[in-house]
Design a protein around this motif. Structure first.
Motif, PDB file in Angstrom:
ATOM      1  N   UNK A 127      10.438  -0.459  -3.197  1.00  0.00           N
ATOM      2  CA  UNK A 127       9.457   0.340  -3.892  1.00  0.00           C
ATOM      3  C   UNK A 127      10.492   0.754  -5.458  1.00  0.00           C
ATOM      4  N   UNK A 128      10.076   0.907  -6.191  1.00  0.00           N
ATOM      5  CA  UNK A 128      10.511   1.209  -7.870  1.00  0.00           C
ATOM      6  C   UNK A 128       9.426   1.400  -8.596  1.00  0.00           C
ATOM      7  N   UNK A 129       9.143   2.640  -8.245  1.00  0.00           N
ATOM      8  CA  UNK A 129       7.275   2.914  -9.485  1.00  0.00           C
ATOM      9  C   UNK A 129       7.687   2.735 -10.733  1.00  0.00           C
ATOM     10  N   UNK A 130       8.954   3.124 -11.253  1.00  0.00           N
ATOM     11  CA  UNK A 130       9.100   3.065 -12.254  1.00  0.00           C
ATOM     12  C   UNK A 130       8.187   1.432 -13.244  1.00  0.00           C
ATOM     13  N   UNK A 131       8.264   0.715 -12.584  1.00  0.00           N
ATOM     14  CA  UNK A 131       8.121  -0.660 -12.290  1.00  0.00           C
ATOM     15  C   UNK A 131       6.544  -1.265 -12.121  1.00  0.00           C
ATOM     16  N   UNK A 132       5.637  -0.112 -11.293  1.00  0.00           N
ATOM     17  CA  UNK A 132       4.932  -0.276 -10.598  1.00  0.00           C
ATOM     18  C   UNK A 132       4.647   0.268  -9.285  1.00  0.00           C
ATOM     19  N   UNK A 133       3.872   0.639  -8.917  1.00  0.00           N
ATOM     20  CA  UNK A 133       3.246   0.459  -7.292  1.00  0.00           C
ATOM     21  C   UNK A 133       3.926  -0.184  -6.125  1.00  0.00           C
ATOM     22  N   UNK A 134       3.444  -1.742  -6.800  1.00  0.00           N
ATOM     23  CA  UNK A 134       2.814  -2.812  -5.261  1.00  0.00           C
ATOM     24  C   UNK A 134       4.821  -3.025  -5.474  1.00  0.00           C
ATOM     25  N   UNK A 135       4.274  -3.455  -3.494  1.00  0.00           N
ATOM     26  CA  UNK A 135       5.802  -4.092  -3.439  1.00  0.00           C
ATOM     27  C   UNK A 135       6.442  -4.582  -3.961  1.00  0.00           C
ATOM     28  N   UNK A 136       5.811  -5.500  -4.894  1.00  0.00           N
ATOM     29  CA  UNK A 136       6.648  -7.035  -5.898  1.00  0.00           C
ATOM     30  C   UNK A 136       6.691  -7.082  -6.641  1.00  0.00           C
ATOM     31  N   UNK A 137       6.438  -5.745  -7.453  1.00  0.00           N
ATOM     32  CA  UNK A 137       6.121  -4.808  -9.024  1.00  0.00           C
ATOM     33  C   UNK A 137       7.791  -4.798  -9.503  1.00  0.00           C
ATOM     34  N   UNK A 138       8.104  -4.134  -8.662  1.00  0.00           N
ATOM     35  CA  UNK A 138       9.409  -4.275  -9.027  1.00  0.00           C
ATOM     36  C   UNK A 138      10.739  -5.791  -9.366  1.00  0.00           C
ATOM     37  N   UNK A 139      10.227  -6.595  -8.942  1.00  0.00           N
ATOM     38  CA  UNK A 139      10.963  -7.371  -8.753  1.00  0.00           C
ATOM     39  C   UNK A 139       9.780  -8.569  -9.451  1.00  0.00           C
ATOM     40  N   UNK A 140       9.007  -8.258  -9.979  1.00  0.00           N
ATOM     41  CA  UNK A 140       8.047  -9.035 -11.543  1.00  0.00           C
ATOM     42  C   UNK A 140       8.589  -9.141 -12.999  1.00  0.00           C
ATOM     43  N   UNK A 141       8.540  -7.319 -12.839  1.00  0.00           N
ATOM     44  CA  UNK A 141       8.991  -6.159 -13.982  1.00  0.00           C
ATOM     45  C   UNK A 141      10.375  -5.895 -13.975  1.00  0.00           C
ATOM     46  N   UNK A 142      11.568  -5.870 -13.441  1.00  0.00           N
ATOM     47  CA  UNK A 142      11.902  -5.270 -13.504  1.00  0.00           C
ATOM     48  C   UNK A 142      13.617  -5.933 -14.374  1.00  0.00           C
TER      49      UNK A 142
END
Length: 327
Positions: A85-100
């Protein structure tokens, strides 16, 4: 205090990343990944999962200090780095790993201000020079009813706060996450209900408690961006969202600070946010959790423990308080 070299952790304790990635690929291909309490666990193997940077020098977890370690199975690195969970990069559980990876973490500094005698700025290199690092193997329990065991590397928050000399008026400690919309796509979303930057807070006695740490690494290496690089808070007896990531500001105050989830949805999220299986979230039960890794064949569903299993260490902080009212 002398620093120790990174210990050689037996493969029986932590699965090698490459081996576990191949295992996850097989399981995913077979369609056997389990669904946690909410939605489907779909950590993307094509995501930009990073291992963090350089190895760290730290004191390994001590078996004689059970509050700071646990013999429960540690989550494989890939689960921790790809299911976030890192909503600065999206609400999906995989979004932080994709975009951080789009977030720059060098240079980095933390402003310490408010009710302190010596306000100032700490640079990342200062943290490594001032505070000897040690490993803490903590349980992390998220409000969505999933959990994991993570070997963090960090130092007590109390050591940092002491350096800035809190005044007698310092009753609370507020934290802020980096707010850089150009690098944090989730903050640019028109549908976001969070008033950025992300904010969290603790009572001063919670912040000074020996279990509360500032983490700069996990699994012996510096933090991956998606897990809160380069420095984050870890408060193991509270729900995971209290352990704010990528901290750039710490402010001590006499008044209770506003926190992001409390401002966004006060009916569901209170200031304290202690793990309490006796108090259900308005939309789901908190009595059980799904410990990662978890599959359909091995769901790994366990009962949630009061204060996430740290009741002996922290219950006295809340003596006489109604923990249903102060949730």
């Amino acid at each position: 205090m002398a620093r120790f070299k990174v210990p050689s952790v037996p493969s029986s304790e932590i699965t090698p990343e490459s081996v576990y990635l191949r295992r996850r690929q097989f399981i995913k291909a077979a369609g056997l990944l389990a669904a946690p309490a909410l939605g489907t666990f779909s950590a993307s193997l094509s995501a930009a999962v990073t291992t963090g940077g350089k190895p760290l020098e730290y004191r390994p977890a001590e078996q004689g200090r059970p509050a700071f370690s646990t013999d429960e199975d540690r989550a494989p690195f890939d689960d921790v780095a790809s299911y976030c969970n890192f909503y600065e990069f999206g609400t999906g559980k995989g979004d932080p790993a994709r975009y951080a990876h789009e977030m720059s973490v060098d240079p980095w500094s933390i402003d310490v201000e408010g009710e302190v005698a010596r306000p100032g700025k700490l640079y990342l290199e200062d943290l490594y020079k001032r505070y000897p690092l040690e490993e803490r193997v903590y349980r992390l329990r998220c409000v969505e009813a999933w959990s994991m065991v993570v070997p963090w590397v960090g130092f007590p928050l109390a050591a940092l706060l002491d350096d800035f000399e809190p005044t007698s008026k310092a009753r609370y400690v507020a934290f802020e996450t980096l707010h850089r919309p150009a690098e944090m796509r989730g903050t640019r979303s028109f549908t976001s209900t969070i008033d950025w930057p992300y904010r969290e807070g603790l009572r001063i006695d919670e912040a000074m408690h020996p279990l509360t740490i500032m983490a700069v690494g996990m699994y012996g290496k510096t933090l991956p961006n998606q897990n809160g690089a380069p420095v984050r808070l870890v408060v193991p007896w509270k729900y995971g969202f209290k352990s704010i990531k990528s901290v750039v500001r710490i402010r001590l105050s006499e008044q209770q600070p506003q926190t992001s989830w409390q401002m966004t949805n006060p009916r569901e999220y209170g200031f304290y946010s202690n793990v309490n299986p006796q108090v259900d979230h308005p939309r789901w039960s908190q009595q059980y959790e799904r410990r990662l890794p978890s599959t359909l064949l091995q769901p790994n569903r366990i009962k949630t423990r009061m204060f996430n299993g740290y009741e002996e260490q922290v219950a006295d902080l809340y003596a006489g308080m109604d923990l249903r009212k102060y949730y």
